[in-house]
Design a protein around this motif. Structure first.
Motif, PDB file in Angstrom:
ATOM      1  N   GLU A   6       0.829  -1.197   0.000  1.00  0.00           N
ATOM      2  CA  GLU A   6       0.000   0.000   0.000  1.00  0.00           C
ATOM      3  C   GLU A   6       0.870   1.255   0.000  1.00  0.00           C
ATOM      4  O   GLU A   6       1.988   1.253   0.512  1.00  0.00           O
ATOM      5  CB  GLU A   6      -0.912   0.052   1.243  1.00  0.00           C
ATOM      6  CG  GLU A   6      -1.873  -1.100   1.399  1.00  0.00           C
ATOM      7  CD  GLU A   6      -1.339  -2.153   2.343  1.00  0.00           C
ATOM      8  OE1 GLU A   6      -2.149  -2.902   2.921  1.00  0.00           O
ATOM      9  OE2 GLU A   6      -0.093  -2.223   2.505  1.00  0.00           O
ATOM     10  N   SER A   7       0.332   2.325  -0.537  1.00  0.00           N
ATOM     11  CA  SER A   7       1.008   3.616  -0.514  1.00  0.00           C
ATOM     12  C   SER A   7      -0.043   4.717  -0.558  1.00  0.00           C
ATOM     13  O   SER A   7      -1.220   4.460  -0.853  1.00  0.00           O
ATOM     14  CB  SER A   7       1.975   3.748  -1.692  1.00  0.00           C
ATOM     15  OG  SER A   7       1.278   3.661  -2.919  1.00  0.00           O
ATOM     16  N   GLY A   8       0.396   5.939  -0.287  1.00  0.00           N
ATOM     17  CA  GLY A   8      -0.496   7.082  -0.394  1.00  0.00           C
ATOM     18  C   GLY A   8      -1.005   7.632   0.917  1.00  0.00           C
ATOM     19  O   GLY A   8      -1.657   8.672   0.938  1.00  0.00           O
ATOM     20  N   GLU A  16      -9.724  17.509   3.394  1.00  0.00           N
ATOM     21  CA  GLU A  16      -8.887  17.195   2.243  1.00  0.00           C
ATOM     22  C   GLU A  16      -9.211  15.799   1.712  1.00  0.00           C
ATOM     23  O   GLU A  16     -10.008  15.058   2.293  1.00  0.00           O
ATOM     24  CB  GLU A  16      -7.405  17.304   2.620  1.00  0.00           C
ATOM     25  CG  GLU A  16      -6.977  18.729   2.943  1.00  0.00           C
ATOM     26  CD  GLU A  16      -5.495  18.838   3.248  1.00  0.00           C
ATOM     27  OE1 GLU A  16      -4.984  19.973   3.270  1.00  0.00           O
ATOM     28  OE2 GLU A  16      -4.854  17.793   3.470  1.00  0.00           O
ATOM     29  N   SER A  17      -8.576  15.452   0.593  1.00  0.00           N
ATOM     30  CA  SER A  17      -8.787  14.154  -0.030  1.00  0.00           C
ATOM     31  C   SER A  17      -7.463  13.401  -0.131  1.00  0.00           C
ATOM     32  O   SER A  17      -6.390  14.007  -0.136  1.00  0.00           O
ATOM     33  CB  SER A  17      -9.379  14.322  -1.435  1.00  0.00           C
ATOM     34  OG  SER A  17     -10.635  14.958  -1.379  1.00  0.00           O
ATOM     35  N   LEU A  18      -7.566  12.091  -0.205  1.00  0.00           N
ATOM     36  CA  LEU A  18      -6.411  11.222  -0.388  1.00  0.00           C
ATOM     37  C   LEU A  18      -6.783  10.103  -1.340  1.00  0.00           C
ATOM     38  O   LEU A  18      -7.948   9.681  -1.368  1.00  0.00           O
ATOM     39  CB  LEU A  18      -5.981  10.583   0.925  1.00  0.00           C
ATOM     40  CG  LEU A  18      -4.973  11.269   1.841  1.00  0.00           C
ATOM     41  CD1 LEU A  18      -4.735  10.380   3.063  1.00  0.00           C
ATOM     42  CD2 LEU A  18      -3.682  11.569   1.135  1.00  0.00           C
ATOM     43  N   THR A  19      -5.790   9.630  -2.077  1.00  0.00           N
ATOM     44  CA  THR A  19      -5.962   8.419  -2.865  1.00  0.00           C
ATOM     45  C   THR A  19      -4.899   7.415  -2.446  1.00  0.00           C
ATOM     46  O   THR A  19      -3.707   7.688  -2.550  1.00  0.00           O
ATOM     47  CB  THR A  19      -5.861   8.679  -4.367  1.00  0.00           C
ATOM     48  OG1 THR A  19      -6.900   9.592  -4.763  1.00  0.00           O
ATOM     49  CG2 THR A  19      -6.036   7.383  -5.146  1.00  0.00           C
ATOM     50  N   LEU A  20      -5.355   6.300  -1.925  1.00  0.00           N
ATOM     51  CA  LEU A  20      -4.459   5.220  -1.540  1.00  0.00           C
ATOM     52  C   LEU A  20      -4.337   4.231  -2.684  1.00  0.00           C
ATOM     53  O   LEU A  20      -5.298   4.009  -3.430  1.00  0.00           O
ATOM     54  CB  LEU A  20      -4.990   4.506  -0.293  1.00  0.00           C
ATOM     55  CG  LEU A  20      -5.326   5.399   0.905  1.00  0.00           C
ATOM     56  CD1 LEU A  20      -5.832   4.524   2.067  1.00  0.00           C
ATOM     57  CD2 LEU A  20      -4.140   6.214   1.325  1.00  0.00           C
ATOM     58  N   SER A  21      -3.162   3.623  -2.807  1.00  0.00           N
ATOM     59  CA  SER A  21      -2.932   2.633  -3.858  1.00  0.00           C
ATOM     60  C   SER A  21      -2.419   1.349  -3.243  1.00  0.00           C
ATOM     61  O   SER A  21      -1.782   1.355  -2.196  1.00  0.00           O
ATOM     62  CB  SER A  21      -1.917   3.154  -4.878  1.00  0.00           C
ATOM     63  OG  SER A  21      -2.408   4.296  -5.536  1.00  0.00           O
ATOM     64  N   CYS A  22      -2.687   0.264  -3.951  1.00  0.00           N
ATOM     65  CA  CYS A  22      -2.220  -1.049  -3.515  1.00  0.00           C
ATOM     66  C   CYS A  22      -1.708  -1.787  -4.744  1.00  0.00           C
ATOM     67  O   CYS A  22      -2.481  -2.072  -5.674  1.00  0.00           O
ATOM     68  CB  CYS A  22      -3.348  -1.820  -2.860  1.00  0.00           C
ATOM     69  SG  CYS A  22      -2.933  -3.516  -2.427  1.00  0.00           S
ATOM     70  N   ALA A  23      -0.430  -2.080  -4.741  1.00  0.00           N
ATOM     71  CA  ALA A  23       0.193  -2.750  -5.891  1.00  0.00           C
ATOM     72  C   ALA A  23       0.578  -4.164  -5.508  1.00  0.00           C
ATOM     73  O   ALA A  23       1.349  -4.363  -4.577  1.00  0.00           O
ATOM     74  CB  ALA A  23       1.425  -1.977  -6.335  1.00  0.00           C
ATOM     75  N   LEU A  84      -5.021  -1.548  -7.088  1.00  0.00           N
ATOM     76  CA  LEU A  84      -6.258  -1.185  -6.410  1.00  0.00           C
ATOM     77  C   LEU A  84      -6.109   0.220  -5.831  1.00  0.00           C
ATOM     78  O   LEU A  84      -5.038   0.570  -5.322  1.00  0.00           O
ATOM     79  CB  LEU A  84      -6.524  -2.181  -5.278  1.00  0.00           C
ATOM     80  CG  LEU A  84      -7.746  -1.949  -4.413  1.00  0.00           C
ATOM     81  CD1 LEU A  84      -9.014  -2.266  -5.205  1.00  0.00           C
ATOM     82  CD2 LEU A  84      -7.670  -2.811  -3.159  1.00  0.00           C
ATOM     83  N   SER A  85      -7.145   1.016  -5.933  1.00  0.00           N
ATOM     84  CA  SER A  85      -7.116   2.370  -5.381  1.00  0.00           C
ATOM     85  C   SER A  85      -8.303   2.609  -4.460  1.00  0.00           C
ATOM     86  O   SER A  85      -9.354   1.984  -4.611  1.00  0.00           O
ATOM     87  CB  SER A  85      -7.138   3.417  -6.505  1.00  0.00           C
ATOM     88  OG  SER A  85      -5.976   3.327  -7.305  1.00  0.00           O
ATOM     89  N   LEU A  86      -8.106   3.520  -3.538  1.00  0.00           N
ATOM     90  CA  LEU A  86      -9.187   3.980  -2.666  1.00  0.00           C
ATOM     91  C   LEU A  86      -9.096   5.499  -2.589  1.00  0.00           C
ATOM     92  O   LEU A  86      -8.115   6.043  -2.089  1.00  0.00           O
ATOM     93  CB  LEU A  86      -9.072   3.389  -1.265  1.00  0.00           C
ATOM     94  CG  LEU A  86     -10.098   3.917  -0.257  1.00  0.00           C
ATOM     95  CD1 LEU A  86     -11.515   3.474  -0.641  1.00  0.00           C
ATOM     96  CD2 LEU A  86      -9.763   3.440   1.159  1.00  0.00           C
ATOM     97  N   GLN A  87     -10.106   6.166  -3.107  1.00  0.00           N
ATOM     98  CA  GLN A  87     -10.170   7.622  -2.986  1.00  0.00           C
ATOM     99  C   GLN A  87     -11.062   7.969  -1.818  1.00  0.00           C
ATOM    100  O   GLN A  87     -12.190   7.460  -1.720  1.00  0.00           O
ATOM    101  CB  GLN A  87     -10.711   8.263  -4.259  1.00  0.00           C
ATOM    102  CG  GLN A  87     -10.773   9.788  -4.183  1.00  0.00           C
ATOM    103  CD  GLN A  87     -11.180  10.427  -5.493  1.00  0.00           C
ATOM    104  OE1 GLN A  87     -11.135   9.810  -6.551  1.00  0.00           O
ATOM    105  NE2 GLN A  87     -11.575  11.689  -5.436  1.00  0.00           N
ATOM    106  N   ILE A  88     -10.570   8.817  -0.946  1.00  0.00           N
ATOM    107  CA  ILE A  88     -11.331   9.260   0.204  1.00  0.00           C
ATOM    108  C   ILE A  88     -11.455  10.778   0.132  1.00  0.00           C
ATOM    109  O   ILE A  88     -10.442  11.495   0.122  1.00  0.00           O
ATOM    110  CB  ILE A  88     -10.662   8.876   1.536  1.00  0.00           C
ATOM    111  CG1 ILE A  88     -10.171   7.432   1.519  1.00  0.00           C
ATOM    112  CG2 ILE A  88     -11.636   9.090   2.697  1.00  0.00           C
ATOM    113  CD1 ILE A  88      -9.326   7.050   2.716  1.00  0.00           C
ATOM    114  N   ASN A  89     -12.676  11.241   0.067  1.00  0.00           N
ATOM    115  CA  ASN A  89     -12.933  12.683   0.004  1.00  0.00           C
ATOM    116  C   ASN A  89     -13.424  13.209   1.340  1.00  0.00           C
ATOM    117  O   ASN A  89     -13.938  12.460   2.171  1.00  0.00           O
ATOM    118  CB  ASN A  89     -13.977  12.970  -1.085  1.00  0.00           C
ATOM    119  CG  ASN A  89     -13.491  12.624  -2.473  1.00  0.00           C
ATOM    120  OD1 ASN A  89     -12.323  12.790  -2.808  1.00  0.00           O
ATOM    121  ND2 ASN A  89     -14.396  12.120  -3.307  1.00  0.00           N
TER     122      ASN A  89
END
Length: 130
Positions: A6-8, A16-23, A84-89
């Motif tokens: 995971e990263s981000g 604020e917003s964030l987008t987490l990624s999972c490779a 995989l991504s997760l955007q959190i607003n």
């Protein structure tokens, strides 16, 4: 060896917003489910959303119905990159947690039960200040 990274994550201000990624690496499945969970130390791991390689998304009941979470979380999968991504607003202080991605074999509708996922990442922390 299959791994999820995971990263981000990071420290952000409320709103604020964030987008987490999972490779993933070393996947043996051509079709699979992936999911996002979060966990506050001392509490149970909480599901957020899952998605399979056909694009079918399942969100946890809390994400669908709780006013504090509804409409703020978006799960997506880049099939070409298996990412995989997760955007959190509109992040809130109560979103502060470690966020984990997980993977398991394909299901037509992926579950949100942690016990249904065999492979886990190490987690990425998100801290939201008011």
């Amino acid at each position: 060896q299959v791994q999820l990274v995971e990263s981000g994550g990071g420290s952000v201000q409320s709103g604020e917003s964030l987008t987490l990624s999972c490779a993933p690496s070393g996947f043996i499945w051509e079709r699979y489910c992936m999911a996002w969970f979060r966990q506050v130390p001392g509490k149970e791991r909480e599901g957020i959303g899952s998605i399979n390689t056909e694009g079918t998304i399942t969100y946890a009941r809390s994400v669908r119905y709780d006013d504090s979470m509804k409409g703020r979380f978006t799960v997506s999968l880049d099939g070409a990159k298996n990412t995989l991504s997760l955007q959190i607003n509109n992040l809130k202080p109560e979103d502060t947690a470690n966020f984990y991605c997980a993977a398991d074999r394909f299901r037509s509708h992926c579950t949100m039960a942690p016990e249904d996922f065999a492979i886990w990442g190490q987690g990425t922390p998100v801290t939201v200040s008011s």
